[in-house]
Design an enzyme around this catalytic site. Structure first.
Site, PDB file in Angstrom:
ATOM      1  N   ARG A 119      19.185  31.851 -67.427  1.00 23.10           N
ATOM      2  CA  ARG A 119      19.181  30.481 -67.987  1.00 23.10           C
ATOM      3  C   ARG A 119      19.316  29.422 -66.890  1.00 23.10           C
ATOM      4  NH1 ARG A 119      22.041  28.253 -73.559  1.00 23.10           N
ATOM      5  NH2 ARG A 119      21.602  26.052 -73.196  1.00 23.10           N
ATOM      6  N   LYS A 165      24.414  24.652 -76.250  1.00 21.13           N
ATOM      7  CA  LYS A 165      25.528  24.246 -75.383  1.00 21.13           C
ATOM      8  C   LYS A 165      26.158  23.007 -76.003  1.00 21.13           C
ATOM      9  CE  LYS A 165      24.334  25.778 -70.713  1.00 21.13           C
ATOM     10  NZ  LYS A 165      23.989  25.323 -69.353  1.00 21.13           N
ATOM     11  N   GLU A 217      24.019  32.003 -70.296  1.00 13.89           N
ATOM     12  CA  GLU A 217      23.808  31.664 -68.889  1.00 13.89           C
ATOM     13  C   GLU A 217      24.485  32.649 -67.943  1.00 13.89           C
ATOM     14  OE1 GLU A 217      22.954  27.415 -66.967  1.00 13.89           O
ATOM     15  OE2 GLU A 217      25.070  27.743 -67.286  1.00 13.89           O
ATOM     16  N   LYS A 222      12.164  25.922 -73.612  1.00 15.63           N
ATOM     17  CA  LYS A 222      13.628  26.031 -73.512  1.00 15.63           C
ATOM     18  C   LYS A 222      14.136  27.163 -74.406  1.00 15.63           C
ATOM     19  CE  LYS A 222      18.121  24.088 -73.352  1.00 15.63           C
ATOM     20  NZ  LYS A 222      19.045  22.990 -73.243  1.00 15.63           N
ATOM     21  N   HIS A 271      20.932  10.481 -65.736  1.00 13.68           N
ATOM     22  CA  HIS A 271      20.835  11.899 -65.396  1.00 13.68           C
ATOM     23  C   HIS A 271      19.385  12.287 -65.068  1.00 13.68           C
ATOM     24  CE1 HIS A 271      21.603  16.192 -65.603  1.00 13.68           C
ATOM     25  NE2 HIS A 271      20.702  16.315 -66.554  1.00 13.68           N
ATOM     26  N   ASN A 306      18.147  24.719 -64.574  1.00 15.66           N
ATOM     27  CA  ASN A 306      18.799  23.772 -63.661  1.00 15.66           C
ATOM     28  C   ASN A 306      17.917  23.370 -62.492  1.00 15.66           C
ATOM     29  OD1 ASN A 306      21.166  23.539 -65.098  1.00 15.66           O
ATOM     30  ND2 ASN A 306      22.061  25.350 -64.131  1.00 15.66           N
ATOM     31  N   HIS A 362      18.624  20.207 -60.681  1.00 12.74           N
ATOM     32  CA  HIS A 362      19.951  19.727 -61.066  1.00 12.74           C
ATOM     33  C   HIS A 362      20.989  19.859 -59.955  1.00 12.74           C
ATOM     34  CE1 HIS A 362      18.014  19.609 -64.894  1.00 12.74           C
ATOM     35  NE2 HIS A 362      19.097  19.233 -65.526  1.00 12.74           N
ATOM     36  N   ARG A 411      37.536  26.699 -87.339  1.00 17.14           N
ATOM     37  CA  ARG A 411      36.949  27.828 -86.585  1.00 17.14           C
ATOM     38  C   ARG A 411      35.429  27.894 -86.691  1.00 17.14           C
ATOM     39  NH1 ARG A 411      41.392  30.332 -89.111  1.00 17.14           N
ATOM     40  NH2 ARG A 411      43.138  30.555 -87.682  1.00 17.14           N
ATOM     41  N   HIS A 452      22.961  16.634 -59.723  1.00 14.08           N
ATOM     42  CA  HIS A 452      24.392  16.468 -60.018  1.00 14.08           C
ATOM     43  C   HIS A 452      25.114  15.810 -58.847  1.00 14.08           C
ATOM     44  CE1 HIS A 452      24.300  19.909 -63.186  1.00 14.08           C
ATOM     45  NE2 HIS A 452      24.052  18.732 -63.729  1.00 14.08           N
ATOM     46  N   GLU A 456      13.036  16.034 -67.606  1.00  9.70           N
ATOM     47  CA  GLU A 456      13.228  17.404 -68.121  1.00  9.70           C
ATOM     48  C   GLU A 456      11.893  17.989 -68.580  1.00  9.70           C
ATOM     49  OE1 GLU A 456      16.125  18.722 -67.608  1.00  9.70           O
ATOM     50  OE2 GLU A 456      17.496  17.004 -67.494  1.00  9.70           O
TER      51      GLU A 456
HETATM   52  P1  NAD Z   1      22.786   9.256 -75.091  1.00  9.99           P
HETATM   53  O1  NAD Z   1      23.121  10.169 -76.186  1.00  9.99           O
HETATM   54  O2  NAD Z   1      23.901   8.472 -74.489  1.00  9.99           O
HETATM   55  O3  NAD Z   1      21.683   8.224 -75.616  1.00  9.99           O
HETATM   56  C1  NAD Z   1      21.193   7.245 -74.731  1.00  9.99           C
HETATM   57  C2  NAD Z   1      21.235   5.845 -75.363  1.00  9.99           C
HETATM   58  O4  NAD Z   1      20.180   5.742 -76.300  1.00  9.99           O
HETATM   59  C3  NAD Z   1      22.514   5.532 -76.137  1.00  9.99           C
HETATM   60  O5  NAD Z   1      22.869   4.206 -75.859  1.00  9.99           O
HETATM   61  C4  NAD Z   1      22.096   5.710 -77.589  1.00  9.99           C
HETATM   62  O6  NAD Z   1      22.852   4.921 -78.477  1.00  9.99           O
HETATM   63  C5  NAD Z   1      20.669   5.237 -77.547  1.00  9.99           C
HETATM   64  N1  NAD Z   1      19.780   5.782 -78.557  1.00  9.99           N
HETATM   65  C6  NAD Z   1      19.705   7.049 -78.992  1.00  9.99           C
HETATM   66  N2  NAD Z   1      18.664   7.208 -79.814  1.00  9.99           N
HETATM   67  C7  NAD Z   1      18.082   5.998 -79.949  1.00  9.99           C
HETATM   68  C8  NAD Z   1      16.955   5.512 -80.653  1.00  9.99           C
HETATM   69  N3  NAD Z   1      16.164   6.339 -81.352  1.00  9.99           N
HETATM   70  N4  NAD Z   1      16.661   4.200 -80.571  1.00  9.99           N
HETATM   71  C9  NAD Z   1      17.411   3.372 -79.813  1.00  9.99           C
HETATM   72  N5  NAD Z   1      18.475   3.771 -79.093  1.00  9.99           N
HETATM   73  C10 NAD Z   1      18.794   5.073 -79.160  1.00  9.99           C
HETATM   74  O7  NAD Z   1      22.032   9.994 -73.893  1.00  9.99           O
HETATM   75  P2  NAD Z   1      21.055  11.265 -73.845  1.00  9.99           P
HETATM   76  O8  NAD Z   1      20.292  11.076 -72.610  1.00  9.99           O
HETATM   77  O9  NAD Z   1      20.343  11.488 -75.117  1.00  9.99           O
HETATM   78  O10 NAD Z   1      22.077  12.491 -73.676  1.00  9.99           O
HETATM   79  C11 NAD Z   1      22.881  12.603 -72.542  1.00  9.99           C
HETATM   80  C12 NAD Z   1      23.952  13.639 -72.786  1.00  9.99           C
HETATM   81  O11 NAD Z   1      23.335  14.879 -73.087  1.00  9.99           O
HETATM   82  C13 NAD Z   1      24.875  13.880 -71.601  1.00  9.99           C
HETATM   83  O12 NAD Z   1      26.210  13.851 -72.033  1.00  9.99           O
HETATM   84  C14 NAD Z   1      24.512  15.284 -71.151  1.00  9.99           C
HETATM   85  O13 NAD Z   1      25.603  15.976 -70.585  1.00  9.99           O
HETATM   86  C15 NAD Z   1      24.042  15.909 -72.420  1.00  9.99           C
HETATM   87  N6  NAD Z   1      23.123  17.051 -72.246  1.00  9.99           N
HETATM   88  C16 NAD Z   1      23.407  18.188 -72.908  1.00  9.99           C
HETATM   89  C17 NAD Z   1      22.577  19.270 -72.803  1.00  9.99           C
HETATM   90  C18 NAD Z   1      22.867  20.514 -73.588  1.00  9.99           C
HETATM   91  O14 NAD Z   1      22.190  21.520 -73.364  1.00  9.99           O
HETATM   92  N7  NAD Z   1      23.791  20.490 -74.503  1.00  9.99           N
HETATM   93  C19 NAD Z   1      21.427  19.218 -72.011  1.00  9.99           C
HETATM   94  C20 NAD Z   1      21.156  18.035 -71.345  1.00  9.99           C
HETATM   95  C21 NAD Z   1      22.010  16.947 -71.467  1.00  9.99           C
HETATM   96  N1  GLY Z   2      20.545  21.885 -69.909  1.00 14.43           N
HETATM   97  C1  GLY Z   2      20.688  23.197 -69.347  1.00 14.43           C
HETATM   98  C2  GLY Z   2      20.894  24.243 -70.359  1.00 14.43           C
HETATM   99  O1  GLY Z   2      20.796  23.993 -71.540  1.00 14.43           O
HETATM  100  O2  GLY Z   2      21.156  25.357 -70.017  1.00 14.43           O
END
Ligand code: NAD
Ligand code: GLY
Length: 327
Positions: free
Chosen positions: A210, A112, A206, A196, A234, A214, A217, A90, A221, A154
């Site tokens: 919030r 998130k 949101e 942010k 993305h 987007n 986006h 939990r 998307h 971003e």
């Molecule tokens: P990711 O986590 O897949 O990382 C991208 C690539 O970089 C991967 O292959 C990873 O292994 C590699 N990598 C990471 N750090 C590294 C480093 N220091 N050196 C070498 N390689 C490295 O992609 P991302 O773009 O970081 O994240 C994308 C995800 O984030 C999506 O799933 C998206 O939905 C999510 N997201 C979430 C939020 C949120 O608010 N929670 C906001 C935006 C995006």
């Molecule tokens: N990435 C959009 C949010 O965090 O709300």
């Protein structure tokens, strides 16, 4: 933070090879015993089945409510680890150690957390805040350049939605940022996180405000969905989406053309794409309706009033969308 001496670090094998020893030594210096949970690289790891494997690992390591999870990696690791932390027993504490630019400026802040469902991204999740976010900008040195650029989309977004001076800073220092000169990089990451956090503080769940995060986006998307999440990162899709949203803002009378031009120029300057793939307008419009954020049959757009100020708009004429899509 919390009285505990056990940490489980969730990461990818490749990230562990790069930074595992440093993280383990640092946790050990603070009195933590460390276990590791590894998940494969890639968006596919944001799944219930991978979450299940992490739960198995936590049980195997005799974790309890005082165990701290450490998310070491990009947004995939952060979202998955946050989801596991939100639900294991939990809710147990977790720390974000983001290692991509996108995760340092966006996904690690705001709480998130989610995994994907085969029918849609981020459909299963929770709002769950990390106790701490630890950012070491030096980790970006090993990040592939296209991943760095994806994060820049971003960063530009924050300038557009909240801070004209920050936007101008990115314009002036684009080269230094892309070369990862420490002063410029730190300024960019710090300001992005502050913007942010400021938005999330006003509307964590949101309900409305919030949604300004987007900006870019809605079309972004749709581009991702229409290209099966395979062709563009993305951030690249968001870059196209920002150019589109800016053009739509002009057509909708929200801002003058030079504002949209300035956004397009900066997107191009940092090396991000400013043109969405050619498709008939109707497929874009359908893809935008299908996006989960328009479940009530409305497509929400974030439109620019000027650099540094946006507006949430829920009624845009389809004919105007069609005109903007032609740009
Ligand atoms: P990711 O986590 O897949 O990382 C991208 C690539 O970089 C991967 O292959 C990873 O292994 C590699 N990598 C990471 N750090 C590294 C480093 N220091 N050196 C070498 N390689 C490295 O992609 P991302 O773009 O970081 O994240 C994308 C995800 O984030 C999506 O799933 C998206 O939905 C999510 N997201 C979430 C939020 C949120 O608010 N929670 C906001 C935006 C995006
Ligand atoms: N990435 C959009 C949010 O965090 O709300």
């Amino acid at each position: 933070l919390v009285k505990t001496s056990h940490a489980v670090v969730v990461t990818h094998p490749g990230i562990r090879r790069l930074y595992g020893d440093t993280v383990e030594a640092s946790l050990a210096r603070h009195g933590f015993g460390v276990d590791w949970a590894e998940v494969p690289d890639g968006e596919e790891s944001k799944s219930l089945s991978q979450a299940g494997r992490v739960f198995d690992r936590l049980v195997e390591c005799h974790c309890d409510r005082r165990t701290v999870l450490v998310a070491l990696g990009g947004g995939v690791i952060g979202d998955l680890t946050g989801f596991v932390a939100a639900t294991f027993m939990r809710g147990i504490p977790f720390i974000q150690v983001p290692t991509t630019l996108l995760s340092q400026v966006d996904s690690s802040v705001g709480g998130k957390t989610a995994v994907n469902h085969p029918r849609g991204k981020n459909l299963i999740g929770a709002f769950y805040q990390p106790r701490l976010v630890v950012i070491d900008t030096a980790t970006l040195k090993t990040l592939p350049q296209d991943e760095f650029l994806a994060g820049m989309a971003e960063v530009i977004k924050y300038g557009v939605i909240a801070d004209v001076d920050f936007f101008a800073y990115i314009e002036r220092h684009a080269d230094a940022i892309l070369k990862q000169e420490p002063e410029a990089l730190e300024h960019v990451i710090e300001t992005s996180c502050a913007i942010k956090a400021g938005v999330v503080e006003k509307d964590e769940r949101e309900n409305h405000y919030r949604m300004v995060l987007n900006f870019g986006h809605t079309l972004g998307h749709a581009v991702e969905a229409l290209t099966d999440y395979a062709r563009y990162k993305h951030g690249e899709a968001v870059a196209m989406g920002m150019v589109f949203a800016a053009q739509l803002s002009v057509l909708a009378g929200r801002c003058p053309q030079p504002v949209a031009d300035r956004i397009r120029v900066l997107v191009k300057k940092v090396g991000l794409p400013d043109q969405w793939p050619v498709r008939d307008a109707q497929s874009y419009i359908e893809a935008m309706y299908l996006d989960k954020k328009s479940a009530d049959k409305k497509i929400t757009f974030i439109l620019a009033r000027r650099i540094g100020e946006v507006e949430i708009v829920e009624s845009i004429d389809e004919s105007m969308l069609i005109r903007a899509l032609k740009n």
